[in-house]
Scaffold this active site. Structure first.
Site, PDB file in Angstrom:
ATOM      1  N   ILE A 158       0.796  -1.328   0.043  1.00 59.04           N
ATOM      2  CA  ILE A 158       0.069   0.124   0.038  1.00 59.04           C
ATOM      3  C   ILE A 158       0.874   0.989   0.031  1.00 59.04           C
ATOM      4  O   ILE A 158       0.566   2.290  -0.584  1.00 59.04           O
ATOM      5  CB  ILE A 158      -0.985   0.063   1.441  1.00 59.04           C
ATOM      6  N   ARG A 179      11.767  -0.887   7.550  1.00 56.89           N
ATOM      7  CA  ARG A 179      12.607  -1.534   8.252  1.00 56.89           C
ATOM      8  C   ARG A 179      13.433  -2.291   7.343  1.00 56.89           C
ATOM      9  O   ARG A 179      14.972  -2.356   7.835  1.00 56.89           O
ATOM     10  CB  ARG A 179      11.996  -2.665   9.268  1.00 56.89           C
ATOM     11  N   THR A 239      -4.055   5.703   7.069  1.00 59.70           N
ATOM     12  CA  THR A 239      -5.046   4.493   6.503  1.00 59.70           C
ATOM     13  C   THR A 239      -4.474   3.279   7.129  1.00 59.70           C
ATOM     14  O   THR A 239      -5.362   1.956   6.470  1.00 59.70           O
ATOM     15  CB  THR A 239      -5.100   4.713   4.978  1.00 59.70           C
ATOM     16  N   ARG A 241      -3.630   1.498  10.950  1.00 59.59           N
ATOM     17  CA  ARG A 241      -4.412   1.221  12.083  1.00 59.59           C
ATOM     18  C   ARG A 241      -4.420   2.318  12.755  1.00 59.59           C
ATOM     19  O   ARG A 241      -3.331   3.041  13.117  1.00 59.59           O
ATOM     20  CB  ARG A 241      -3.620  -0.178  12.564  1.00 59.59           C
ATOM     21  N   GLU A 270     -11.589   2.154  17.686  1.00 55.79           N
ATOM     22  CA  GLU A 270     -12.866   2.419  16.815  1.00 55.79           C
ATOM     23  C   GLU A 270     -14.103   1.015  16.846  1.00 55.79           C
ATOM     24  O   GLU A 270     -13.892   0.125  17.407  1.00 55.79           O
ATOM     25  CB  GLU A 270     -12.524   2.256  15.474  1.00 55.79           C
ATOM     26  N   HIS A 288     -13.399   4.497   8.313  1.00 55.72           N
ATOM     27  CA  HIS A 288     -12.489   3.049   7.907  1.00 55.72           C
ATOM     28  C   HIS A 288     -13.146   2.479   6.534  1.00 55.72           C
ATOM     29  O   HIS A 288     -13.592   1.603   6.442  1.00 55.72           O
ATOM     30  CB  HIS A 288     -13.036   2.149   8.908  1.00 55.72           C
ATOM     31  N   GLY A 290     -11.068   2.355   3.713  1.00 53.98           N
ATOM     32  CA  GLY A 290     -10.144   2.086   3.139  1.00 53.98           C
ATOM     33  C   GLY A 290     -10.236   0.847   1.651  1.00 53.98           C
ATOM     34  O   GLY A 290      -9.741   1.161   0.719  1.00 53.98           O
TER      35      GLY A 290
END
Length: 322
Positions: A158, A179, A239, A241, A270, A288, A290
Site C-alpha cells: 500500500i 525496516r 489509513t 491502523r 474504533e 474506515h 480504505g
C-alpha cells in the site's frame, strides 16, 4: 459426510455469502450485529471455522478451551486484533487477505491528502449548514500537494501504491522509511529516497502517510514527540491502523496548532471516536473506508473462501499468518 460449519461474524458481500452457502454449512449474520469476544470464543468451540473482520476483538481468552483443527478466516489484511500467539498455542490456523485491497487503500490515502490540503471537509460542512455566503478571494484557502514532499512510513504494497500515485499524478517527491530494503523489482520506476529512520522521514516531509501494521512495537509509534517533528505546517495521513498514532497526543497537537492537519480513516478503539477529534476543523475523518469498493470487498471475501477451501482439503493455505 457433513459439511464444515462456518460462522461469519458480520454481513459479507452477497456473492461471497452465496459461495460459502454452496460449499459449507454456513451461519450468516443477517442482522449484521457486532459479536463480543465471548461470543466469538464460544463460536470457535462450536464451529469448524469462524470468519472475523478487523473490527472484531480476539484476545487470548477467546482461544481458551478451543478444540484443535479450528480456523480463523480473517476478512482483512491486518491481524493485530487477533492474539496470534494464543491462536498458535491453541493450534488455530489464521489467514488474512493481502493484496486485493492495495489500490483502494492507496486511493483513499490520496483522497485524504487532497481533502485536507484543499479544506474540502470544512467547505462541505459550511455549505450543508447554510453558512456559505458565496465565492470570495480569501475563502478557505488551502494548499497544493503538487511538488511537495510525501513521507511514507512503511513501504509495503500500500505504501508503494500510494507513493506511485503521488509521484505520477502530482509530481510529489517521495522519501520513506521501511525496516528492510524493499526488493528492487518492486521499487522499479519509483523515484523514492530511503531514509535511515522514521524521525528523518517526519522531518523531511510536508505530508506523512502511514502504512505500517498495528499492535506490538508499532502501538503509538507516532507519539507527541514525533508529531512535533511533522510540524505546524505538516499533515499526517493514517489509513493503516488507529493504534499506531497516540490519539490523545494527536488531538492536543491539532488543538494547539503544533500539527497542520490530520486525515484519518482509522482510529484507536474504533468505532469510538473522541468527541474532541470530531470537532477539529483541521482534521478529515472517514469511517474506515480504505477497502470499501464493491470489487475489493468481494475479492477479500473470495480470498477468505479460498483459504477455507485449502484448509478443509488439507492443502497449504495461500495466505496463512498463524
Amino acid at each position: 459426510m457433513a459439511r464444515p460449519q462456518i460462522l461469519l461474524t458480520r454481513r459479507w458481500p452477497a456473492a461471497v455469502e452465496r459461495r460459502l452457502a454452496e460449499s459449507y454449512d454456513a451461519t450468516l449474520n443477517a442482522e449484521d450485529r457486532p459479536m463480543s469476544p465471548t461470543e466469538i470464543g464460544a463460536a470457535l468451540r462450536t464451529f469448524d471455522a469462524v470468519c472475523p473482520t478487523v473490527s472484531d476483538a480476539l484476545p487470548a481468552e477467546v482461544f481458551a478451551g478451543v478444540p484443535r483443527g479450528r480456523m480463523l478466516g480473517n476478512y482483512g489484511v491486518g491481524v493485530n486484533h487477533i492474539d496470534l500467539d494464543a491462536a498458535r498455542a491453541a493450534e488455530v490456523v489464521v489467514s488474512n487477505t493481502p493484496g486485493c485491497l492495495t489500490d483502494c487503500t492507496a486511493d483513499l490515502a490520496l483522497t485524504l491528502m487532497l481533502m485536507l490540503a484543499r479544506r474540502a471537509g470544512e467547505g462541505e460542512r459550511e455549505l450543508r449548514a447554510g453558512r456559505w455566503t458565496g465565492w470570495r478571494p480569501t475563502h478557505l484557502i488551502g494548499t497544493r500537494i503538487g511538488g511537495r514532499v510525501l513521507g511514507i512510513v512503511g513501504m509495503g504494497r500500500i505504501g508503494r501504491a500510494t507513493a506511485r500515485r503521488a509521484e505520477a499524478g502530482f509530481g510529489m517527491k517521495i522519501v520513506y522509511y521501511n525496516r528492510s530494503l524493499p526488493p528492487a523489482e518492486e521499487m522499479a520506476g519509483l523515484d523514492a529516497t530511503r531514509l535511515d529512520c522514521i524521525d528523518a522521514v517526519l522531518e523531511a516531509a510536508d505530508i506523512v502517510s502511514l502504512h505500517i501494521p498495528g499492535g506490538g512495537s508499532n502501538r503509538h509509534v507516532i507519539d507527541a514527540r514525533r508529531l512535533s517533528l511533522i510540524g505546524p505546517a505538516g499533515m499526517l495521513i493514517n489509513t493503516a491502523r488507529g493504534d499506531v498514532v497516540d490519539q490523545a497526543a494527536l488531538i492536543a497537537a491539532l488543538a494547539e496548532g503544533r500539527l497542520g492537519g490530520a486525515g484519518l480513516d482509522v482510529y484507536d478503539g474504533e468505532p469510538s471516536v473522541p468527541a474532541a477529534l470530531t470537532l477539529m476543523e483541521n482534521a478529515v475523518l472517514l469511517p474506515h473506508l480504505g477497502s470499501a469498493t464493491d470489487r475489493t470487498r468481494e475479492a477479500m471475501g473470495m480470498m477468505v473462501v479460498d483459504n477455507l477451501d485449502a484448509f478443509f482439503s488439507g492443502r497449504d493455505l495461500p495466505n496463512r499468518v498463524a
